[in-house]
Enzyme design. Structure first.
Site, PDB file in Angstrom:
ATOM      1  N   SER A  51     -50.166  42.750  29.472  1.00  0.00           N
ATOM      2  CA  SER A  51     -50.572  43.734  28.459  1.00  0.00           C
ATOM      3  C   SER A  51     -49.504  44.819  28.340  1.00  0.00           C
ATOM      4  O   SER A  51     -48.363  44.619  28.760  1.00  0.00           O
ATOM      5  CB  SER A  51     -51.932  44.321  28.825  1.00  0.00           C
ATOM      6  OG  SER A  51     -52.446  45.063  27.751  1.00  0.00           O
ATOM      7  N   ASN A  52     -49.848  45.962  27.783  1.00  0.00           N
ATOM      8  CA  ASN A  52     -48.874  47.052  27.647  1.00  0.00           C
ATOM      9  C   ASN A  52     -49.576  48.396  27.753  1.00  0.00           C
ATOM     10  O   ASN A  52     -50.790  48.461  27.913  1.00  0.00           O
ATOM     11  CB  ASN A  52     -48.103  46.910  26.330  1.00  0.00           C
ATOM     12  CG  ASN A  52     -49.033  46.956  25.140  1.00  0.00           C
ATOM     13  OD1 ASN A  52     -49.616  47.980  24.841  1.00  0.00           O
ATOM     14  ND2 ASN A  52     -49.200  45.814  24.478  1.00  0.00           N
ATOM     15  N   HIS A  53     -48.830  49.470  27.623  1.00  0.00           N
ATOM     16  CA  HIS A  53     -49.379  50.801  27.906  1.00  0.00           C
ATOM     17  C   HIS A  53     -50.100  51.470  26.745  1.00  0.00           C
ATOM     18  O   HIS A  53     -50.478  52.625  26.857  1.00  0.00           O
ATOM     19  CB  HIS A  53     -48.239  51.743  28.325  1.00  0.00           C
ATOM     20  CG  HIS A  53     -47.638  51.398  29.644  1.00  0.00           C
ATOM     21  ND1 HIS A  53     -48.366  51.412  30.804  1.00  0.00           N
ATOM     22  CD2 HIS A  53     -46.382  51.035  29.989  1.00  0.00           C
ATOM     23  CE1 HIS A  53     -47.579  51.071  31.812  1.00  0.00           C
ATOM     24  NE2 HIS A  53     -46.367  50.830  31.339  1.00  0.00           N
TER      25      HIS A  53
END
Ligand code: C5P
Length: 421
Positions: free
Chosen positions: A215-217
């Site tokens: 995933s990502n931030h």
């Protein structure tokens, strides 16, 4: 929110506070309403004083607090009728199960309830209670009764409750409530009434196995602010959301998705019949080629994951868009403008909102953003603003594009003669 532009500026808000642990949030709510330029008067139920002091609320509202029918010091009558007439909006936050039940049945045993019964202005309530009390058939029936009589219900959120349990019953956050009341008072600014818009927001999650993911931030804050702003302007908004911890903005229909593939399906389905879309989500570009059915076990050596490309949702909507509005985002770390301009063309965006991780105050998680708008005519660099303010600027641009394409459509369809004149 700059007070001059706010629909709350100069408006009279009567803030009712009842005896709930959420009363502490009324202090922040009062401050937000004041900052937006509203004149706030506070009526507390006798029990509310146990949760937050009249001194706090008097200081924040800059008005004396009203609790009793008579001023105990000098016997002066606190006129509930005059209060009701003064108010542009009666907002009860937090509203306990007890107060909601009394409102629904017309019980008038304190100043707040008599004010409610005599008020002719719009009334909004923000329920706050334990999950079982909220779910109880009696409370639900009372809420339905009040809604049928025109009381606006500001839905409680799911989350941790004072009882230690987790569930639905937490009072909506002060920002949500203030925005709701702003929308209620802002009949003039329904500039996107009749439009249907999609917003994608948040991070996607690509499963590796039943336990791990890529995933990502992205926090989703920017997209949620945009969805809320568009809805406040009267648009029917579908928010296609990756996993976030955020509250659904008032008036927004939210579709929860996890993976890029799910976001693709939900967004393309919603785009039929929509007037435009804002692509704010941080979508994974790659996903594991295979999702392991069982948890992958560690070995001694290195491990290689094969990833395959996901489908580009924005590019797909761009290919289908026709005259509809499409707004993209670009978060870059280097060669920002060249990358953003390339995306503008490739994905057929009307404009792209560029933010660089190199700018302080921009990007993930924070409440501010520093963006540059780029379209085919040029660029507009904005100063560091709250994400809510950035959302308003984006909504302004969407309105302008829609107006222009409406004018063009009118000109194209006007009879030849009138076009000449
Ligand atoms: O190419 P890049 O991912 O940087 O483009 C960013 C823009 O494209 C954003 O508006 C993002 O929401 C959108 N996007 C998308 N689907 C993808 C990848 C990006 O909608 N699979």
């Amino acid at each position: 929110m700059a007070s001059g532009n706010s629909p709350l500026a100069g408006r009279h808000i009567l803030l009712g506070i009842t005896g709930s642990i959420a009363a502490y949030k009324a202090a922040m709510l009062c401050r937000l309403l004041k900052t937006a330029g509203a004149d706030v008067r506070v009526v507390m139920t006798p029990l509310a004083k146990q949760f937050i002091t009249p001194l706090t609320m008097a200081t924040l509202s800059k008005n004396p607090i009203l609790v009793e029918f008579f001023d105990p010091e000098n016997g002066a009558w606190n006129s509930h009728v005059a209060l009701g007439e003064w108010a542009d909006c009666l907002l009860i936050a937090p509203a306990t199960a007890n107060t909601l039940a009394k409102m629904a049945t017309g019980v008038a045993d304190n100043l707040l309830l008599t004010t409610y019964l005599s008020a002719r202005c719009p009334v909004a309530v923000a329920p706050a209670m334990d999950l079982d009390m909220y779910a109880h058939a009696a409370t639900q029936q009372n809420l339905r009764t009040l809604a049928a009589r025109g009381v606006r219900i500001i839905e409680p959120a799911e989350g941790e409750l004072a009882s230690g349990l987790t569930g639905k019953g937490r009072m909506a956050e002060p920002e949500t409530i203030a925005a709701f009341v702003g929308g209620l008072l802002d009949e003039k600014k329904k500039t996107l009434e009749g439009k249907r818009l999609i917003v994608t927001a948040g991070a996607t999650i690509e499963a590796i196995d039943p336990v791990r993911f890529i995933s990502n931030h992205s926090s989703g804050k920017m997209g949620y602010a945009i969805a809320g702003e568009l809805a406040a302007r009267g648009a029917a908004v579908t928010l296609v959301s990756g996993r976030t911890a955020l509250e659904t903005p008032v008036g927004v229909e939210r579709v929860d998705v996890l993976s890029a593939a799910e976001m693709y399906e939900a967004s393309t389905a919603a785009f039929d019949g929509a007037d435009g879309a804002v692509m704010c989500a941080a979508v994974a570009d790659y996903t594991p080629a295979e999702v392991a059915e069982r948890k992958l076990k560690k070995g001694d050596g290195e491990m290689t994951l094969t990833l395959r490309r996901t489908r580009d949702i924005a590019a797909e909507l761009g290919a289908r868009k026709g005259k509809r509005v499409l707004v993209g985002f670009a978060l870059e770390t280097h060669d920002e403008e060249a990358h953003a301009e390339a995306k503008l063309e490739r994905k057929h965006f009307d404009f792209i909102v560029l933010n660089s991780l190199r700018d302080a105050g921009a990007g993930f998680r924070g409440d501010t953003n520093k963006v540059t708008f780029i379209d085919r005519t040029g660029r507009e660099e904005l100063p560091l603003l709250s994400k809510r303010e950035v959302a308003a600027r984006i909504a302004d641009r969407i309105e302008q594009i829609m107006e222009r394409s409406g004018e063009k459509h009118d000109a194209d369809t006007a009879p030849a003669q009138s076009r000449k004149s």
